[in-house]
Design an enzyme around this catalytic site. Structure first.
Site, PDB file in Angstrom:
ATOM      1  CE1 TYR A 178      -4.472  -2.107   4.674  1.00 46.66           C
ATOM      2  CE2 TYR A 178      -3.613   0.132   4.477  1.00 46.66           C
ATOM      3  CZ  TYR A 178      -4.051  -1.046   3.887  1.00 46.66           C
ATOM      4  OH  TYR A 178      -4.050  -1.163   2.519  1.00 46.66           O
TER       5      TYR A 178
ATOM      6  CB  SER B 202      -0.852   0.003   1.273  1.00 45.77           C
ATOM      7  OG  SER B 202      -1.528   1.239   1.427  1.00 45.77           O
TER       8      SER B 202
HETATM    9  P1  NAD Z   1     -11.300  -6.098  -1.254  1.00 45.95           P
HETATM   10  O1  NAD Z   1     -11.898  -6.082   0.115  1.00 45.95           O
HETATM   11  O2  NAD Z   1     -12.214  -6.089  -2.428  1.00 45.95           O
HETATM   12  O3  NAD Z   1     -10.310  -7.321  -1.414  1.00 45.95           O
HETATM   13  C1  NAD Z   1      -9.825  -8.082  -0.352  1.00 45.95           C
HETATM   14  C2  NAD Z   1      -9.841  -9.525  -0.741  1.00 45.95           C
HETATM   15  O4  NAD Z   1      -9.273 -10.286   0.323  1.00 45.95           O
HETATM   16  C3  NAD Z   1     -11.260 -10.051  -0.945  1.00 45.95           C
HETATM   17  O5  NAD Z   1     -11.261 -10.966  -2.007  1.00 45.95           O
HETATM   18  C4  NAD Z   1     -11.550 -10.766   0.366  1.00 45.95           C
HETATM   19  O6  NAD Z   1     -12.494 -11.802   0.215  1.00 45.95           O
HETATM   20  C5  NAD Z   1     -10.171 -11.320   0.681  1.00 45.95           C
HETATM   21  N1  NAD Z   1     -10.026 -11.672   2.086  1.00 45.95           N
HETATM   22  C6  NAD Z   1     -10.243 -10.906   3.175  1.00 45.95           C
HETATM   23  N2  NAD Z   1     -10.009 -11.622   4.286  1.00 45.95           N
HETATM   24  C7  NAD Z   1      -9.602 -12.856   3.873  1.00 45.95           C
HETATM   25  C8  NAD Z   1      -9.197 -14.047   4.538  1.00 45.95           C
HETATM   26  N3  NAD Z   1      -9.144 -14.122   5.878  1.00 45.95           N
HETATM   27  N4  NAD Z   1      -8.872 -15.120   3.782  1.00 45.95           N
HETATM   28  C9  NAD Z   1      -8.947 -15.069   2.443  1.00 45.95           C
HETATM   29  N5  NAD Z   1      -9.290 -13.986   1.760  1.00 45.95           N
HETATM   30  C10 NAD Z   1      -9.621 -12.891   2.484  1.00 45.95           C
HETATM   31  O7  NAD Z   1     -10.351  -4.832  -1.287  1.00 45.95           O
HETATM   32  P2  NAD Z   1      -9.116  -4.399  -2.195  1.00 45.95           P
HETATM   33  O8  NAD Z   1      -9.012  -2.933  -2.034  1.00 45.95           O
HETATM   34  O9  NAD Z   1      -9.196  -4.985  -3.556  1.00 45.95           O
HETATM   35  O10 NAD Z   1      -7.894  -5.038  -1.384  1.00 45.95           O
HETATM   36  C11 NAD Z   1      -6.942  -5.891  -1.960  1.00 45.95           C
HETATM   37  C12 NAD Z   1      -5.570  -5.527  -1.411  1.00 45.95           C
HETATM   38  O11 NAD Z   1      -5.238  -4.216  -1.865  1.00 45.95           O
HETATM   39  C13 NAD Z   1      -5.463  -5.508   0.110  1.00 45.95           C
HETATM   40  O12 NAD Z   1      -4.273  -6.124   0.537  1.00 45.95           O
HETATM   41  C14 NAD Z   1      -5.425  -4.014   0.419  1.00 45.95           C
HETATM   42  O13 NAD Z   1      -4.741  -3.716   1.614  1.00 45.95           O
HETATM   43  C15 NAD Z   1      -4.688  -3.490  -0.793  1.00 45.95           C
HETATM   44  N6  NAD Z   1      -4.862  -2.050  -1.022  1.00 45.95           N
HETATM   45  C16 NAD Z   1      -6.053  -1.553  -1.412  1.00 45.95           C
HETATM   46  C17 NAD Z   1      -6.188  -0.185  -1.594  1.00 45.95           C
HETATM   47  C18 NAD Z   1      -7.495   0.446  -2.021  1.00 45.95           C
HETATM   48  O14 NAD Z   1      -7.617   1.680  -1.951  1.00 45.95           O
HETATM   49  N7  NAD Z   1      -8.470  -0.309  -2.494  1.00 45.95           N
HETATM   50  C19 NAD Z   1      -5.090   0.673  -1.363  1.00 45.95           C
HETATM   51  C20 NAD Z   1      -3.890   0.112  -0.972  1.00 45.95           C
HETATM   52  C21 NAD Z   1      -3.778  -1.251  -0.803  1.00 45.95           C
END
Ligand code: NAD
Length: 257
Positions: free
Chosen positions: A154, A141
């Protein structure tokens, strides 16, 4: 017939049922990969796998359970005979300062965002070694690169992912195993609506909320999941063959200042 950038490759993507993970599953399939993806939301996972066809397989996995990580890697290898690419994407965003973060939240955040990344990575390494190489991409991130407010656990977890990426890259550089990370900034995903980031889920409210969040960012907008997926593809394919230990911000310039 076009030759995809991931032709004949097998990828394992964690947390592929929504958001950045689902966008990456789609893109990798378009680029010719066979994809196994995980996530806890079974109905969503099965629907996506069915939509994308026989090159895609959903594996129900709770990555906070180390035995479940083991089972999913074993199932992916049993199905495809190899794993070339691991995208450690599953993660949760939690809020709180040092004082307002509960021990439960602290542990839950580190279990998924850090320990599962370590566990999944060490489980694929023997397969990579036996195959003569492989690629890991971690989803960190921008808050792994700079501090953030009211998200202590986080930010700590993503800082750990950044250091895991660099250190593992050095440990395995001579084994043709490349390990890099994407560092997304604010990227619009369905979770933002589900978790109530906007006043309501009316498309007009969402559009307005996104415009307000985006206005504070250097490029004047938030990112899309597909834009992160394209950076993951670059790090997964041979276009990045001399890149390891890199942290690629996909944040519209947010960490440039
Ligand atoms: P999201 O919530 O759509 O994706 C998260 C995924 O992880 C989902 O598929 C969820 O089912 C899965 N998940 C959660 N807990 C789990 C568990 N215990 N076991 C298995 N799977 C699990 O959100 P996203 O934004 O697509 O997040 C994906 C990654 O991107 C994360 O690591 C997040 O920290 C990172 N990220 C996102 C952003 C943003 O702004 N969207 C910014 C920086 C980093």
């Amino acid at each position: 017939m076009t030759h995809g950038r991931l032709q004949d490759k097998v990828a394992l993507i964690t947390g592929g049922t929504s958001g950045i993970g689902a966008a990456t599953v789609r893109l990798f399939v378009q680029e010719g990969a066979q994809v196994a993806f995980t996530g806890r939301r079974q109905a969503k996972g099965e629907a996506l796998a069915q939509e994308l066809g026989s090159n895609v397989h959903y594996l129900y996995t709770d990555h906070t359970q180390l035995a479940d990580c083991e089972r999913c890697v074993a199932e992916a290898v049993a199905r495809y005979g190899r794993i070339d690419i691991l995208f450690n994407n599953a993660g949760i965003v939690t809020k709180g300062t040092a004082e307002t973060t509960s021990l439960h939240t602290w542990q839950e955040t580190l279990d998924l965002n850090v320990t599962a990344v370590w566990q999944m990575s060490r489980l694929v390494l023997p397969h990579f070694r036996a195959q003569g190489g492989g690629v890991i991409i971690n989803n960190a991130s921008d808050w792994g690169l700079v501090g953030g407010q009211d998200a202590l656990a986080y930010c700590v977890s993503k800082g750990a992912v950044v250091q895991m990426t660099r250190s593992m890259a050095l440990d395995h550089a001579r084994e043709n195993i490349r390990i890099n990370a994407v560092c997304p900034g604010d990227t619009f995903v369905e979770r933002w609506v589900e978790k109530g980031y906007f006043e309501d889920s009316d498309p007009v409210t969402i559009k307005q909320g996104l415009a307000e969040t985006g206005a504070a960012l250097p490029m004047g907008r938030v990112g899309q999941a597909e834009e992160v997926a394209k950076a993951v593809l670059f790090l997964a394919c041979d276009d990045s063959s001399f890149i390891t230990g890199a942290l690629l911000p996909v944040d519209g310039g947010n960490t440039a200042a």
